[in-house]
Design a protein around this motif. Structure first.
Motif, PDB file in Angstrom:
ATOM      1  N   ILE A  44       0.894  -1.361  -0.218  1.00  0.00           N
ATOM      2  CA  ILE A  44      -0.026   0.159   0.001  1.00  0.00           C
ATOM      3  C   ILE A  44       0.995   1.185  -0.104  1.00  0.00           C
ATOM      4  O   ILE A  44       0.495   2.275  -0.883  1.00  0.00           O
ATOM      5  N   LEU A  45       1.843   1.213   0.713  1.00  0.00           N
ATOM      6  CA  LEU A  45       2.767   2.329   0.785  1.00  0.00           C
ATOM      7  C   LEU A  45       3.771   2.753  -0.207  1.00  0.00           C
ATOM      8  O   LEU A  45       4.245   3.766  -0.320  1.00  0.00           O
ATOM      9  N   TYR A  53      -1.476  -0.017  -3.954  1.00  0.00           N
ATOM     10  CA  TYR A  53      -0.902   1.126  -3.565  1.00  0.00           C
ATOM     11  C   TYR A  53      -1.680   2.316  -3.727  1.00  0.00           C
ATOM     12  O   TYR A  53      -2.513   2.363  -4.366  1.00  0.00           O
ATOM     13  N   VAL A  54      -1.415   3.150  -2.645  1.00  0.00           N
ATOM     14  CA  VAL A  54      -2.123   4.414  -2.456  1.00  0.00           C
ATOM     15  C   VAL A  54      -1.190   5.667  -2.396  1.00  0.00           C
ATOM     16  O   VAL A  54      -0.262   5.483  -1.421  1.00  0.00           O
ATOM     17  N   VAL A 183      -4.461  -0.184  12.609  1.00  0.00           N
ATOM     18  CA  VAL A 183      -4.827   0.712  11.798  1.00  0.00           C
ATOM     19  C   VAL A 183      -4.250   2.328  12.126  1.00  0.00           C
ATOM     20  O   VAL A 183      -3.964   3.116  11.122  1.00  0.00           O
ATOM     21  N   GLN A 184      -4.485   2.495  13.382  1.00  0.00           N
ATOM     22  CA  GLN A 184      -3.938   3.681  13.745  1.00  0.00           C
ATOM     23  C   GLN A 184      -2.350   3.839  13.580  1.00  0.00           C
ATOM     24  O   GLN A 184      -1.769   4.975  12.962  1.00  0.00           O
ATOM     25  N   GLU A 185      -1.434   2.991  13.890  1.00  0.00           N
ATOM     26  CA  GLU A 185      -0.272   2.922  13.374  1.00  0.00           C
ATOM     27  C   GLU A 185      -0.050   3.069  11.921  1.00  0.00           C
ATOM     28  O   GLU A 185       1.049   3.731  11.363  1.00  0.00           O
ATOM     29  N   PHE A 186      -0.785   2.452  11.044  1.00  0.00           N
ATOM     30  CA  PHE A 186      -0.659   2.532   9.627  1.00  0.00           C
ATOM     31  C   PHE A 186      -0.653   3.854   9.108  1.00  0.00           C
ATOM     32  O   PHE A 186       0.047   4.393   8.484  1.00  0.00           O
ATOM     33  N   LYS A 189       2.202   6.335   9.472  1.00  0.00           N
ATOM     34  CA  LYS A 189       3.123   6.014   8.472  1.00  0.00           C
ATOM     35  C   LYS A 189       2.760   6.641   7.241  1.00  0.00           C
ATOM     36  O   LYS A 189       3.517   7.191   6.399  1.00  0.00           O
ATOM     37  N   THR A 190       1.422   6.864   7.011  1.00  0.00           N
ATOM     38  CA  THR A 190       1.001   7.511   5.658  1.00  0.00           C
ATOM     39  C   THR A 190       1.193   8.812   5.714  1.00  0.00           C
ATOM     40  O   THR A 190       1.238   9.651   4.636  1.00  0.00           O
TER      41      THR A 190
END
Length: 255
Positions: A44-45, A53-54, A183-186, A189-190
């Motif tokens: 994704i990252l 991928y976003v 999800v919060q940790e993800f 990272k974004t």
């Protein structure tokens, strides 16, 4: 007027083969940090060639016109969506905390994702598949923040006309218990700010709001095996109660 987009399992068909392969790996507690990045998160990252991928550098996170994303492993989360759609605790004109007979989210749009291809989420922990469960949760989130999807399982063309979301409601107890922290940790990272709301936290706060601080009471929870095993409600109720400034034990900590 409310506007809804309901996405059912066909949009997640592409993810199934990858998810099944990851199920062969040794299972770990998804709430424990590991040094190795999960492959789905890396895709994704970082992987611009991946379907998942976003490009978060161009994500319109502060756009107030974006819809609110809601997801569950099935249609049970529609009860949460219904509560959101009909929620009326504020005056829409003055913003004061007072019902005015009009839904607070009257002008909002919602996207609801039902991951029926992988339901029920509540059985994964009892089958020692929590790692796979977490992957499904991350893919649910990826779908909501992405603009890509397939119309059905036979569609070979990726559609790119879906709006991303400005906030996410995890309308699933099990997904909240096993995936909300990840999800919060993800999203840290974004690099974007996105409000994440889980039903366990909301349910715990609602329960405590109806109880006196010194009240001796029992709380019953009707939930799946996975939710009960996670002790999500038990820990959250204790954490919120201990963090209440009116509590003699304040400041509390996470239990």
């Amino acid at each position: 007027m409310h506007f809804f987009r309901l996405y059912l399992p066909s949009i997640l068909i592409l993810s199934l083969s990858i998810a099944c392969k990851n199920n062969q790996k040794e299972m770990v507690d998804p709430r424990v940090n590991t040094e190795e990045e999960r492959p789905i998160i890396s895709s994704i990252l970082e992987d611009r060639e991946s379907f998942y991928y976003v490009n978060f550098e161009e994500y319109p996170a502060m756009d107030p016109t974006l819809p609110i994303g809601v997801f569950d492993s099935g249609t049970g989360g529609l009860t949460v969506l219904d509560a959101l759609v009909n929620f009326d605790a504020h005056n829409n004109q003055t913003r004061e905390k007072q019902s005015d007979g009009k839904a607070d989210f009257l002008e909002e749009e919602f996207i609801y994702l039902a991951d029926q291809a992988n339901m029920p989420y509540g059985n994964y922990s009892s089958e020692e598949k929590t790692d796979l469960l977490v992957e499904h949760i991350i893919k649910d989130v990826q779908f909501l923040v992405s603009n890509k999807y397939y119309r059905d399982g036979k569609d070979s063309i990726v559609q790119k006309d879906k709006l991303p979301v400005k906030s996410i409601v995890i309308a699933c107890n099990t997904a909240t218990a096993y995936g909300s922290e990840l999800v919060q940790e993800f999203f840290l990272k974004t690099g974007i700010e996105l409000k994440i709301i889980g039903v366990i936290d909301a349910g715990a706060r609602g329960t405590l709001s109806r109880m006196e601080l010194e009240e001796d009471a029992s709380v019953g929870v009707m939930a799946t095996v996975g939710t009960i095993q996670s002790k999500g409600y038990e820990n959250t109720i204790l954490r919120i109660n201990l963090s209440n400034p009116s509590n003699p034990g304040y400041p509390g900590g996470i239990v």
